[in-house]
Design an enzyme around this catalytic site. Structure first.
Site, PDB file in Angstrom:
ATOM      1  N   LEU A  68       0.816  -1.219   0.000  1.00  0.00           N
ATOM      2  CA  LEU A  68       0.000   0.000   0.000  1.00  0.00           C
ATOM      3  C   LEU A  68       0.849   1.268   0.000  1.00  0.00           C
ATOM      4  O   LEU A  68       0.321   2.360  -0.178  1.00  0.00           O
ATOM      5  CB  LEU A  68      -0.955  -0.001   1.205  1.00  0.00           C
ATOM      6  CG  LEU A  68      -1.964  -1.147   1.243  1.00  0.00           C
ATOM      7  CD1 LEU A  68      -2.922  -0.972   2.423  1.00  0.00           C
ATOM      8  CD2 LEU A  68      -2.751  -1.236  -0.059  1.00  0.00           C
ATOM      9  N   LYS A  69       2.137   1.134   0.255  1.00  0.00           N
ATOM     10  CA  LYS A  69       3.068   2.283   0.222  1.00  0.00           C
ATOM     11  C   LYS A  69       2.473   3.494   0.969  1.00  0.00           C
ATOM     12  O   LYS A  69       2.323   4.587   0.422  1.00  0.00           O
ATOM     13  CB  LYS A  69       3.408   2.670  -1.213  1.00  0.00           C
ATOM     14  CG  LYS A  69       4.169   1.596  -1.982  1.00  0.00           C
ATOM     15  CD  LYS A  69       4.639   2.125  -3.322  1.00  0.00           C
ATOM     16  CE  LYS A  69       5.520   1.156  -4.063  1.00  0.00           C
ATOM     17  NZ  LYS A  69       4.856  -0.049  -4.546  1.00  0.00           N
ATOM     18  N   ILE A  73       0.794  11.583   7.834  1.00  0.00           N
ATOM     19  CA  ILE A  73       1.276  11.925   9.174  1.00  0.00           C
ATOM     20  C   ILE A  73       1.283  10.667  10.041  1.00  0.00           C
ATOM     21  O   ILE A  73       0.548   9.700   9.765  1.00  0.00           O
ATOM     22  CB  ILE A  73       0.413  13.045   9.823  1.00  0.00           C
ATOM     23  CG1 ILE A  73      -1.053  12.623   9.923  1.00  0.00           C
ATOM     24  CG2 ILE A  73       0.566  14.355   9.054  1.00  0.00           C
ATOM     25  CD1 ILE A  73      -1.900  13.579  10.761  1.00  0.00           C
ATOM     26  N   PRO A  74       2.129  10.636  11.100  1.00  0.00           N
ATOM     27  CA  PRO A  74       2.274   9.410  11.888  1.00  0.00           C
ATOM     28  C   PRO A  74       0.960   8.812  12.366  1.00  0.00           C
ATOM     29  O   PRO A  74       0.722   7.608  12.244  1.00  0.00           O
ATOM     30  CB  PRO A  74       3.151   9.861  13.071  1.00  0.00           C
ATOM     31  CG  PRO A  74       3.976  10.972  12.501  1.00  0.00           C
ATOM     32  CD  PRO A  74       3.070  11.700  11.542  1.00  0.00           C
ATOM     33  N   ARG A 186      13.970  -8.299 -13.972  1.00  0.00           N
ATOM     34  CA  ARG A 186      13.569  -8.685 -15.318  1.00  0.00           C
ATOM     35  C   ARG A 186      14.366  -9.888 -15.788  1.00  0.00           C
ATOM     36  O   ARG A 186      15.603  -9.815 -15.829  1.00  0.00           O
ATOM     37  CB  ARG A 186      13.828  -7.525 -16.316  1.00  0.00           C
ATOM     38  CG  ARG A 186      12.888  -6.350 -16.165  1.00  0.00           C
ATOM     39  CD  ARG A 186      11.496  -6.718 -16.671  1.00  0.00           C
ATOM     40  NE  ARG A 186      10.532  -5.642 -16.490  1.00  0.00           N
ATOM     41  CZ  ARG A 186       9.764  -5.489 -15.392  1.00  0.00           C
ATOM     42  NH1 ARG A 186       9.866  -6.325 -14.391  1.00  0.00           N
ATOM     43  NH2 ARG A 186       8.894  -4.512 -15.326  1.00  0.00           N
ATOM     44  N   ARG A 216       4.968  -7.728 -14.368  1.00  0.00           N
ATOM     45  CA  ARG A 216       4.605  -7.909 -15.784  1.00  0.00           C
ATOM     46  C   ARG A 216       5.274  -9.073 -16.500  1.00  0.00           C
ATOM     47  O   ARG A 216       4.628  -9.691 -17.353  1.00  0.00           O
ATOM     48  CB  ARG A 216       4.830  -6.585 -16.536  1.00  0.00           C
ATOM     49  CG  ARG A 216       3.750  -5.552 -16.203  1.00  0.00           C
ATOM     50  CD  ARG A 216       4.149  -4.145 -16.538  1.00  0.00           C
ATOM     51  NE  ARG A 216       5.195  -3.659 -15.626  1.00  0.00           N
ATOM     52  CZ  ARG A 216       5.677  -2.428 -15.645  1.00  0.00           C
ATOM     53  NH1 ARG A 216       5.215  -1.556 -16.518  1.00  0.00           N
ATOM     54  NH2 ARG A 216       6.618  -2.065 -14.785  1.00  0.00           N
TER      55      ARG A 216
HETATM   56  O1  C5P Z   1       5.680  -5.280 -13.504  1.00  0.00           O
HETATM   57  P1  C5P Z   1       6.882  -5.076 -12.616  1.00  0.00           P
HETATM   58  O2  C5P Z   1       7.725  -6.340 -12.446  1.00  0.00           O
HETATM   59  O3  C5P Z   1       7.692  -3.873 -12.992  1.00  0.00           O
HETATM   60  O4  C5P Z   1       6.225  -4.803 -11.179  1.00  0.00           O
HETATM   61  C1  C5P Z   1       6.961  -4.350 -10.103  1.00  0.00           C
HETATM   62  C2  C5P Z   1       6.060  -4.271  -8.903  1.00  0.00           C
HETATM   63  O5  C5P Z   1       6.828  -3.840  -7.806  1.00  0.00           O
HETATM   64  C3  C5P Z   1       4.911  -3.293  -9.056  1.00  0.00           C
HETATM   65  O6  C5P Z   1       3.778  -3.885  -8.421  1.00  0.00           O
HETATM   66  C4  C5P Z   1       5.357  -2.041  -8.328  1.00  0.00           C
HETATM   67  O7  C5P Z   1       4.296  -1.377  -7.698  1.00  0.00           O
HETATM   68  C5  C5P Z   1       6.307  -2.627  -7.284  1.00  0.00           C
HETATM   69  N1  C5P Z   1       7.391  -1.742  -6.815  1.00  0.00           N
HETATM   70  C6  C5P Z   1       8.336  -1.149  -7.623  1.00  0.00           C
HETATM   71  N2  C5P Z   1       9.308  -0.334  -7.101  1.00  0.00           N
HETATM   72  C7  C5P Z   1       9.370  -0.119  -5.803  1.00  0.00           C
HETATM   73  C8  C5P Z   1       8.432  -0.713  -4.966  1.00  0.00           C
HETATM   74  C9  C5P Z   1       7.456  -1.546  -5.507  1.00  0.00           C
HETATM   75  O8  C5P Z   1       8.344  -1.359  -8.811  1.00  0.00           O
HETATM   76  N3  C5P Z   1      10.368   0.617  -5.292  1.00  0.00           N
END
Ligand code: C5P
Length: 236
Positions: A68-69, A73-74, A186, A216
């Site tokens: 959920l990132k 505020i705290p 990747r 992806r």
């Molecule tokens: O499709 P892909 O492999 O790029 O997805 C990466 C996932 O990781 C996404 O769900 C994205 O929200 C998450 N993410 C990111 N970078 C961050 C934290 C989370 O790409 N620093």
């Protein structure tokens, strides 16, 4: 209920991102990939139908990363974390740039629950040029990330999300017990999309990542099962 997976099995290090617009589509992908033990639910799916998918994953005894990132505020973030623990997620993310008071307050709310907090340092889609020119951060990417992750550790968090390019350096700074989860992964030859700092799954594990988040390359693959199997095979 806490799900314990064999940490030596490489496939248990892969968290597949359910970056899909509805619970129905997410459940269809889970049905196609019963071998996947760890799923990530991000903002789109959570806002669309969070309760349905989170209950479904727990009913299937899957581990869940609730991405959920949170950043506010705290008091607001701590309250959101307290409510989020009811979903029984294994990981939940908050932004380290929200500061120490915010992270400490959030950590205080998850203690004693099955949910562990991870800090988001710098999004892997942000390039060095964007950090300097648009965000006006004068530190190098690696120094900025180290500062945010050190702050997260001081605040009592379990781990951090970071680029695989930063893991080796961060591991040496934060020690062996801090948990690193790396997106920006990747398999060789797959499209970068909006990620600008990537590594292959094998490279990311070798660099010291505990878990990889892969979206992806699996969830948008013409054949997600073949994509998953190829990644697992390359990791063994
Ligand atoms: O499709 P892909 O492999 O790029 O997805 C990466 C996932 O990781 C996404 O769900 C994205 O929200 C998450 N993410 C990111 N970078 C961050 C934290 C989370 O790409 N620093």
């Amino acid at each position: 209920m806490k799900i314990n997976l064999n940490p030596e099995d490489p496939k248990n290090k892969i968290i597949v991102a359910l970056d899909l617009p509805s619970a129905a589509e997410a459940i269809a992908l889970c049905d196609r990939l019963p071998q996947v033990n760890f799923w990530k639910v991000g903002l789109e799916l959570f806002i669309a139908d969070g309760n349905t998918i989170l209950q479904e994953l727990k009913a299937r005894h899957k581990k869940v990363f609730l991405d959920l990132k949170l950043h506010d505020i705290p008091n607001t973030v701590a309250s959101a974390c307290r409510v989020a623990t009811k979903y029984g997620a294994d990981f939940l993310t908050i932004h380290a740039s929200g500061g120490k008071a915010m992270m400490q307050a959030a950590q205080g709310e998850v203690l004693g629950s099955s949910t562990q907090l991870l800090a988001v340092s710098l999004l892997t889609s942000i390039s060095a040029n964007e950090l300097a020119s648009d965000l006006k951060v004068s530190l190098e990417v690696s120094d900025y990330v180290s500062q945010l992750v050190l702050l997260a550790q001081e605040s009592g968090l379990t781990g951090a999300v970071c680029s695989p390019h930063e893991v080796a350096n961060l591991r040496s700074l934060l020690g062996k017990d801090f948990c690193f989860v790396t997106p920006g992964v990747r398999p060789a030859g797959s499209a970068l999309g909006d990620q600008s700092r990537v590594m292959t799954p094998q490279e990311a594990i070798a660099a010291g990542a505990n878990y990889l988040v892969i979206g992806r390359p699996i969830n948008a693959a013409p054949d997600p099962v073949a994509a998953w199997e190829q990644i697992c095979q390359n990791l063994t």
